[in-house]
Design a protein around this motif. Structure first.
Motif, PDB file in Angstrom:
ATOM      1  N   LEU A 394      18.602  -7.482   7.746  1.00  0.00           N
ATOM      2  CA  LEU A 394      17.437  -8.086   6.203  1.00  0.00           C
ATOM      3  C   LEU A 394      16.326  -8.571   7.536  1.00  0.00           C
ATOM      4  N   ALA A 395      16.517  -8.933   8.941  1.00  0.00           N
ATOM      5  CA  ALA A 395      15.259  -9.539   9.161  1.00  0.00           C
ATOM      6  C   ALA A 395      14.514  -8.744   9.963  1.00  0.00           C
ATOM      7  N   ILE A 396      14.850  -7.351   9.238  1.00  0.00           N
ATOM      8  CA  ILE A 396      14.637  -6.253   9.557  1.00  0.00           C
ATOM      9  C   ILE A 396      13.844  -5.450   8.938  1.00  0.00           C
ATOM     10  N   VAL A 397      14.043  -5.636   7.704  1.00  0.00           N
ATOM     11  CA  VAL A 397      13.230  -5.490   6.338  1.00  0.00           C
ATOM     12  C   VAL A 397      12.494  -6.151   6.446  1.00  0.00           C
ATOM     13  N   LYS A 398      12.765  -7.393   6.377  1.00  0.00           N
ATOM     14  CA  LYS A 398      11.967  -8.435   6.201  1.00  0.00           C
ATOM     15  C   LYS A 398      10.260  -7.905   7.038  1.00  0.00           C
ATOM     16  N   HIS A 399      10.231  -7.957   8.168  1.00  0.00           N
ATOM     17  CA  HIS A 399       9.648  -7.394   9.546  1.00  0.00           C
ATOM     18  C   HIS A 399       8.489  -5.988   9.018  1.00  0.00           C
ATOM     19  N   VAL A 400       9.800  -5.192   8.609  1.00  0.00           N
ATOM     20  CA  VAL A 400       9.159  -3.669   8.261  1.00  0.00           C
ATOM     21  C   VAL A 400       8.452  -4.173   6.959  1.00  0.00           C
ATOM     22  N   LEU A 401       8.399  -4.682   6.425  1.00  0.00           N
ATOM     23  CA  LEU A 401       7.861  -5.189   4.938  1.00  0.00           C
ATOM     24  C   LEU A 401       6.437  -5.493   5.180  1.00  0.00           C
ATOM     25  N   GLN A 402       6.991  -7.093   6.302  1.00  0.00           N
ATOM     26  CA  GLN A 402       5.270  -7.430   6.354  1.00  0.00           C
ATOM     27  C   GLN A 402       4.558  -5.997   6.573  1.00  0.00           C
ATOM     28  N   ARG A 403       5.142  -5.613   7.247  1.00  0.00           N
ATOM     29  CA  ARG A 403       4.322  -4.190   8.514  1.00  0.00           C
ATOM     30  C   ARG A 403       3.767  -3.416   7.219  1.00  0.00           C
ATOM     31  N   HIS A 404       3.770  -3.317   6.111  1.00  0.00           N
ATOM     32  CA  HIS A 404       3.728  -2.444   5.133  1.00  0.00           C
ATOM     33  C   HIS A 404       2.542  -3.473   4.044  1.00  0.00           C
ATOM     34  N   GLU A 405       2.194  -4.525   3.909  1.00  0.00           N
ATOM     35  CA  GLU A 405       1.698  -5.601   2.742  1.00  0.00           C
ATOM     36  C   GLU A 405       2.970  -5.626   2.212  1.00  0.00           C
ATOM     37  N   ALA A 406       3.802  -5.513   2.326  1.00  0.00           N
ATOM     38  CA  ALA A 406       4.856  -5.540   0.811  1.00  0.00           C
ATOM     39  C   ALA A 406       6.263  -6.860   0.723  1.00  0.00           C
ATOM     40  N   ASP A 407       6.266  -7.194   0.164  1.00  0.00           N
ATOM     41  CA  ASP A 407       8.058  -7.818  -0.293  1.00  0.00           C
ATOM     42  C   ASP A 407       8.934  -7.614  -1.107  1.00  0.00           C
ATOM     43  N   LEU A 408       9.489  -8.770  -0.559  1.00  0.00           N
ATOM     44  CA  LEU A 408      11.260  -8.342  -0.744  1.00  0.00           C
ATOM     45  C   LEU A 408      11.756  -9.394  -1.844  1.00  0.00           C
ATOM     46  N   GLU A 409      12.063  -8.499  -2.944  1.00  0.00           N
ATOM     47  CA  GLU A 409      12.410  -9.944  -3.790  1.00  0.00           C
ATOM     48  C   GLU A 409      14.305  -9.995  -4.313  1.00  0.00           C
ATOM     49  N   ILE A 410      14.500 -11.293  -4.106  1.00  0.00           N
ATOM     50  CA  ILE A 410      16.111 -10.931  -4.032  1.00  0.00           C
ATOM     51  C   ILE A 410      16.650 -11.531  -5.217  1.00  0.00           C
ATOM     52  N   GLN A 411      17.698 -10.760  -6.409  1.00  0.00           N
ATOM     53  CA  GLN A 411      18.155 -11.058  -7.176  1.00  0.00           C
ATOM     54  C   GLN A 411      20.082 -10.835  -7.194  1.00  0.00           C
TER      55      GLN A 411
END
Ligand code: ADP
Length: 439
Positions: A394-411
């Protein structure tokens, strides 16, 4: 001071006495009303004299003592003196406070800039001048974005989310890294806080290099160990007692390989915070590949559904997006029992593109959710290890999303399942070839 009623009563008695004296004097001279008029004129003259003295004193208050008049005028004068003292006391306190404020803001190790609603500089402290190269007087009234032209800062302003600071690199007069954060207050005004984080950034770079180098160095010996273990495990002459331990050694070597792979990938992603430019990605095709990967696992959830609600392309870097989405799908498969189900969905709306992975797995207790994207953070370390997790996904996911101006939402809800949704902004979606599925 005497009570007001007594003073005003005395003044009234004096006025009446003056009128009575005037009347008696006038009566004796056979002109009673002329006597009253003369007495009142004398009284009025005396009052004017007193008023003149008060007026003169008010003009020379700083050097002259108040006149000793007594009576009503004395009361008025003592009220003025009291008001004046109180005003002087507040003024002194205000001046002292301003002095303290000026001294403390000048001594602050952080830069502070006050901006008005148009983001024009109203005031800045000494440190802000030093860090941001602002010149007293000259730069006042100028818009801050015209003075700080770093692209990261422009993007930060454009994004409008000031909850976290942005780090910019300045190359003159020497290379420094500054953390800048806008704090809105009042009626549209803003505070710009600037901190020199060069030391932290350099330490972070040293740490990153160390992790990357160590991982790199470990890769070769591990490949050799894994190779020998594989050869050994396939040896028909292998002692039956060693089959179990060698199998376990192989599993652990595989885990180490996956941790090193993830560490290297994370180091590469962390190298820069720059947004990646995007090539159009076919999300539906990617989802089909990910679905196949899940079904190829020896143990996997019974049902893996894919729902594509838009054929708009996602603008991003294929390898990174693949890695992020694969991590999410991999987690859903790992933490969902075989009788459960996993669903992937891609849809586009006015807010942008959204990719979600939901499962009916074990779920996550709410207190863990904010920390899930930290490196090596696991809800249940034993379970994660047994499923071969590195704790870095998930650390990788967060970084990738940051580099794509995106956010991760977890429910998530324990025992019910989880939903991980990646929200991409509209500029990351290419609607060129879009025709809604089902149309
Ligand atoms: P790991 O490699 O351990 O899975 P991750 O960074 O991918 O590491 O995930 C961190 C932790 O988040 C996991 O250890 C797990 O506890 C929890 N987690 C992630 N995805 C899910 C999911 N879909 N269902 C339940 N727990 C999850």
């Amino acid at each position: 001071m005497q009570p007001a009623a007594r003073i005003w009563g005395f003044a009234a008695v004096r006025l009446l006495a003056t009128v009575a004296l005037g009347l008696i004097g006038g009566a004796l001279a056979h002109y009673p009303w002329a006597g009253v008029a003369c007495a009142l004129a004398a009284y009025l003259t005396w009052q004017l004299v007193l008023l003149g003295r008060v007026d003169w004193w008010l003009h020379h208050r700083s050097v002259a003592e108040p006149p000793e008049t007594g009576g009503v005028w004395g009361r008025v004068i003592s009220q003025i003196v009291r008001l004046h003292r109180r005003k002087r006391f507040h003024k002194q306190r205000f001046v002292q406070l301003m002095r303290q404020l000026r001294l403390s803001t000048a001594a602050l190790p952080n830069g502070v800039v006050i901006l008005d609603a148009q983001r024009e500089i109203v005031w800045f402290n000494r440190m802000a001048g030093r860090l941001l190269g602002l010149r007293p007087a000259v730069d006042l009234g100028l818009r801050v974005e015209n003075l700080l032209r770093e692209p990261q800062f422009a993007r930060y302003l454009q994004k409008g989310d000031y909850s976290n600071p942005v780090v910019i690199r300045r190359s003159s007069p020497q290379q420094t890294f500054l953390s800048l954060q806008l704090v809105p207050y009042g009626d549209g005004e803003q505070l710009l806080l600037a901190t020199d984080v060069s030391r932290q950034v350099r330490l972070e770079a040293v740490r990153r290099d160390f992790v990357a180098n160590a991982s790199h160095e470990l890769r070769s010996p591990l490949t050799v160990i894994s190779g020998y273990l594989e050869t050994l495990s396939q040896d028909p002459a292998l002692d039956a007692e060693l089959v179990g331990p060698i199998g376990e050694m192989r599993r652990q070597a595989e885990r180490m390989t996956s941790i090193i792979h993830d560490l290297l990938e994370l180091s590469r992603l962390e190298e820069t915070d720059e947004w990646v430019r995007g090539e159009p990605l076919d999300v539906a095709a990617l989802m089909a590949v990910l679905r196949k990967d899940v079904l190829a696992r020896p143990v996997h959830p019974r049902e893996v559904r894919v729902q594509v609600d838009s054929d708009a392309a996602l603008l991003g870097k294929e390898s990174e997006i693949h890695s992020a989405f694969a991590n999410l799908v991999d987690n859903a498969a790992k933490y969902t029992p075989p009788e459960g189900s996993v669903q992937m969905r891609w849809w586009v709306d006015a807010d942008g593109g959204h990719f979600s992975v939901s499962d009916t797995g074990i779920g996550i207790p709410p207190e863990h959710i904010p920390r899930l994207t930290e490196r090596f953070y696991r809800v249940d370390p034993g379970r994660s290890r047994s499923t071969g997790g590195s704790g870095l996904g998930l650390a990788i996911v967060k970084h990738v999303l940051q580099r794509h101006e995106a956010d991760l939402e977890i429910q998530s809800a324990p025992g019910k399942g989880s939903a991980f949704t990646c929200h991409f902004p509209p500029q990351r979606v290419s609607r060129e070839s879009e025709t809604l599925v089902g149309e």
